[in-house]
Design a protein around this motif. Structure first.
Motif, PDB file in Angstrom:
ATOM      1  N   LEU A 170       0.798  -1.221   0.000  1.00  0.00           N
ATOM      2  CA  LEU A 170       0.000   0.000   0.000  1.00  0.00           C
ATOM      3  C   LEU A 170       0.834   1.276   0.000  1.00  0.00           C
ATOM      4  O   LEU A 170       0.279   2.376   0.051  1.00  0.00           O
ATOM      5  N   ASP A 171       2.157   1.148  -0.069  1.00  0.00           N
ATOM      6  CA  ASP A 171       3.017   2.338  -0.080  1.00  0.00           C
ATOM      7  C   ASP A 171       2.640   3.250  -1.253  1.00  0.00           C
ATOM      8  O   ASP A 171       2.633   2.831  -2.413  1.00  0.00           O
ATOM      9  N   GLY A 172       2.305   4.497  -0.924  1.00  0.00           N
ATOM     10  CA  GLY A 172       1.973   5.472  -1.957  1.00  0.00           C
ATOM     11  C   GLY A 172       0.577   5.345  -2.529  1.00  0.00           C
ATOM     12  O   GLY A 172       0.190   6.134  -3.399  1.00  0.00           O
ATOM     13  N   LEU A 173      -0.192   4.354  -2.057  1.00  0.00           N
ATOM     14  CA  LEU A 173      -1.547   4.157  -2.560  1.00  0.00           C
ATOM     15  C   LEU A 173      -2.606   4.650  -1.584  1.00  0.00           C
ATOM     16  O   LEU A 173      -3.671   5.112  -1.991  1.00  0.00           O
ATOM     17  N   VAL A 174      -2.327   4.509  -0.292  1.00  0.00           N
ATOM     18  CA  VAL A 174      -3.282   4.889   0.753  1.00  0.00           C
ATOM     19  C   VAL A 174      -2.572   5.746   1.788  1.00  0.00           C
ATOM     20  O   VAL A 174      -1.423   5.479   2.145  1.00  0.00           O
ATOM     21  N   GLY A 175      -3.256   6.770   2.287  1.00  0.00           N
ATOM     22  CA  GLY A 175      -2.714   7.598   3.359  1.00  0.00           C
ATOM     23  C   GLY A 175      -2.162   8.920   2.862  1.00  0.00           C
ATOM     24  O   GLY A 175      -2.306   9.300   1.690  1.00  0.00           O
ATOM     25  N   GLU A 176      -1.510   9.618   3.766  1.00  0.00           N
ATOM     26  CA  GLU A 176      -0.996  10.948   3.469  1.00  0.00           C
ATOM     27  C   GLU A 176       0.012  10.914   2.322  1.00  0.00           C
ATOM     28  O   GLU A 176       0.915  10.080   2.281  1.00  0.00           O
ATOM     29  N   GLY A 177      -0.156  11.815   1.373  1.00  0.00           N
ATOM     30  CA  GLY A 177       0.767  11.918   0.247  1.00  0.00           C
ATOM     31  C   GLY A 177       0.563  10.877  -0.820  1.00  0.00           C
ATOM     32  O   GLY A 177       1.358  10.794  -1.774  1.00  0.00           O
ATOM     33  N   ALA A 178      -0.503  10.052  -0.704  1.00  0.00           N
ATOM     34  CA  ALA A 178      -0.735   8.993  -1.696  1.00  0.00           C
ATOM     35  C   ALA A 178      -1.146   9.590  -3.035  1.00  0.00           C
ATOM     36  O   ALA A 178      -1.689  10.697  -3.112  1.00  0.00           O
ATOM     37  N   GLN A 179      -0.870   8.858  -4.115  1.00  0.00           N
ATOM     38  CA  GLN A 179      -1.256   9.324  -5.441  1.00  0.00           C
ATOM     39  C   GLN A 179      -2.767   9.344  -5.589  1.00  0.00           C
ATOM     40  O   GLN A 179      -3.500   8.712  -4.815  1.00  0.00           O
ATOM     41  N   ARG A 180      -3.261  10.062  -6.570  1.00  0.00           N
ATOM     42  CA  ARG A 180      -4.700  10.171  -6.821  1.00  0.00           C
ATOM     43  C   ARG A 180      -5.085   9.334  -8.042  1.00  0.00           C
ATOM     44  O   ARG A 180      -4.281   9.138  -8.962  1.00  0.00           O
ATOM     45  N   PHE A 181      -6.325   8.891  -8.022  1.00  0.00           N
ATOM     46  CA  PHE A 181      -6.829   8.009  -9.064  1.00  0.00           C
ATOM     47  C   PHE A 181      -8.135   8.562  -9.625  1.00  0.00           C
ATOM     48  O   PHE A 181      -8.642   9.582  -9.168  1.00  0.00           O
ATOM     49  N   THR A 182      -8.691   7.862 -10.600  1.00  0.00           N
ATOM     50  CA  THR A 182      -9.953   8.290 -11.204  1.00  0.00           C
ATOM     51  C   THR A 182     -11.090   8.140 -10.199  1.00  0.00           C
ATOM     52  O   THR A 182     -11.319   7.033  -9.692  1.00  0.00           O
ATOM     53  N   PRO A 183     -11.791   9.209  -9.858  1.00  0.00           N
ATOM     54  CA  PRO A 183     -12.894   9.111  -8.894  1.00  0.00           C
ATOM     55  C   PRO A 183     -13.908   8.046  -9.291  1.00  0.00           C
ATOM     56  O   PRO A 183     -14.300   7.937 -10.453  1.00  0.00           O
ATOM     57  N   GLY A 184     -14.303   7.246  -8.312  1.00  0.00           N
ATOM     58  CA  GLY A 184     -15.294   6.207  -8.545  1.00  0.00           C
ATOM     59  C   GLY A 184     -14.741   4.907  -9.094  1.00  0.00           C
ATOM     60  O   GLY A 184     -15.493   3.934  -9.240  1.00  0.00           O
ATOM     61  N   ALA A 185     -13.449   4.867  -9.395  1.00  0.00           N
ATOM     62  CA  ALA A 185     -12.842   3.646  -9.935  1.00  0.00           C
ATOM     63  C   ALA A 185     -12.547   2.664  -8.801  1.00  0.00           C
ATOM     64  O   ALA A 185     -12.795   2.931  -7.624  1.00  0.00           O
TER      65      ALA A 185
END
Length: 412
Positions: A170-185
């Motif tokens: 989950l590094d970089g996927l969840v939590g502070e500073g994580a990357q953003r993804f397509t809403p609703g995906a």
């Protein structure tokens, strides 16, 4: 005679949680009603808010623990502590999990399965009990942040990771500073047996279903490599694979132990035949062929999984059939042994009847829900099969889920 006190939704009552219920709840009683306690652990005294009310039972969630059970601990999961529905046993002592899960299984087998005498339970507590999940599906909120869904809600917890998941996944996927993804995906992430992380974006599946459609590969190749014994599978990261890192080898070893020394009867010139139903990529086929020398017919709905199995097991006597079990099993040669690993909804009476009509000598049935497994056990008994072995695998630590494997022999 004391009249039942009238309750209403929103009322707060005090109850003693007496025993576990299927689904991760506790069971209490209040003025003649059974009370299902979300968040309750046997031994707790809690204040409970009523959320659902029927004539003979009610359901509610814990608003305060006034006297904690001896088995209650501080939450082991940061995401669950914030309301995520990932680890409903996060506040249960890990040493108490197996006892509660076997009690739930026994209750379901007695009430639904009609079993009055169980085989000795074989208990397998898979380790580790945290950081065991090598694949995960995440929701994405309107701001593009990935996280874990709250219990019975579409809301997400995006600020903390779940303790089930292998930390680096989950590094970089969840939590502070994580990357953003397509809403609703939906984000699917996995670490395979080569140590490579794969992250893909997919569309959210309808409730109760899973999607295998990948819209975008964000990291890795999107094709995971998984190894068990001498065999290696490569398949789409969205395809099914056991969640616990140790589960594939644990289940395979158990099946191998069951098949050790089995003497097949009524074997004709074609040789032994086995069915591997809901077979996925053919995880159990190598064990079956090795122990029985049988030709295995694997039935799997996912074309991608079947293709991966064919590529991995091409040198073995395994034939993959793509489609629904109930539609294909009647077309297969009669088996001596059947292994089936149905989804959470269970095999069902039609599938069990079709297998029973083929008169296998031995059936190994893997169940991931105690209620539907118990229903299937009743059907096996109805069709002349007796349960000789029963194993429980705590393959989902921190949750109310577990895996059960029953071994059945034909007696009539």
């Amino acid at each position: 005679m004391t009249d039942t006190v009238e309750l209403a939704k929103g009322d707060i009552i005090s109850v003693d949680v007496q025993r576990p219920a299927h689904g991760g709840e506790g069971i209490a009683h209040h003025d003649g009603r059974v009370i299902f306690v979300q968040g309750g652990i046997p031994g707790d005294t809690v204040d409970l808010e009523i959320t659902q009310l029927k004539k003979n039972w009610a359901r509610g969630h814990v608003v305060a623990v006034t006297t904690p059970s001896a088995d209650r601990v501080d939450s082991r999961c940061p995401a669950a502590a914030l309301g995520a529905g990932c680890c409903d046993y996060a506040e249960l002592n890990p040493e108490a999990e197996m006892g509660i899960k076997t009690r739930v299984l026994t209750d379901q087998l007695e009430r639904i399965g009609g079993v009055d005498k169980l085989p000795n339970l074989e208990l397998h507590d898979l380790q580790p009990s945290a950081g065991w999940r090598t694949r995960v599906r995440l929701g994405v909120d309107a701001s593009g942040r990935a996280g874990f869904r709250k219990l019975k809600s579409t809301e997400l917890v995006t600020s903390a990771a779940c303790s089930q998941v292998v930390p680096q996944l989950l590094d970089g996927l969840v939590g502070e500073g994580a990357q953003r993804f397509t809403p609703g995906a939906e984000i699917i992430a996995a670490i395979d047996d080569n140590g490579n992380r794969h992250v893909v974006e997919s569309r959210k599946a309808p409730r109760g279903r899973r999607t295998e459609t990948i819209l975008k590969v964000l990291e890795g190749t999107g094709e995971v490599v998984q190894k068990v014994g001498d065999y290696t599978w490569t398949f789409n990261v969205s395809s099914f694979w056991q969640a616990h890192a140790k589960a594939p080898s644990a289940y395979s070893q158990f099946i191998a132990s069951v098949l050790d020394g089995v003497e097949l009867i009524d074997v004709d010139k074609r040789g032994p035949v086995a069915w591997d139903l809901y077979g996925g990529v053919g995880l159990f086929a190598p064990v079956i062929t090795a122990k029985l020398g049988a030709h295995v017919h694997s039935v799997e709905l996912s074309e991608g999984s079947a293709e991966s199995g064919e590529a991995a097991l091409g040198e073995l006597p395994v034939t993959f059939h793509t489609g629904k079990v109930e539609g294909i099993s009647s077309q297969l040669p009669s088996p001596h042994v059947v292994v089936l690993d149905p989804p959470r909804t269970g095999a069902g009476s039609d599938v069990i009847e079709s297998i029973a009509q083929a008169r296998p000598q031995l059936v190994i049935h893997i169940g991931c829900d105690p209620a539907t497994f118990a229903r299937d056990v009743a059907d096996w008994s109805k069709h002349g099969f007796e349960m000789d072995q029963l194993a429980v695998f705590n393959a989902f630590p921190g949750t109310h889920h577990f895996e059960t494997i029953g071994v059945f022999t034909r007696v009539s």
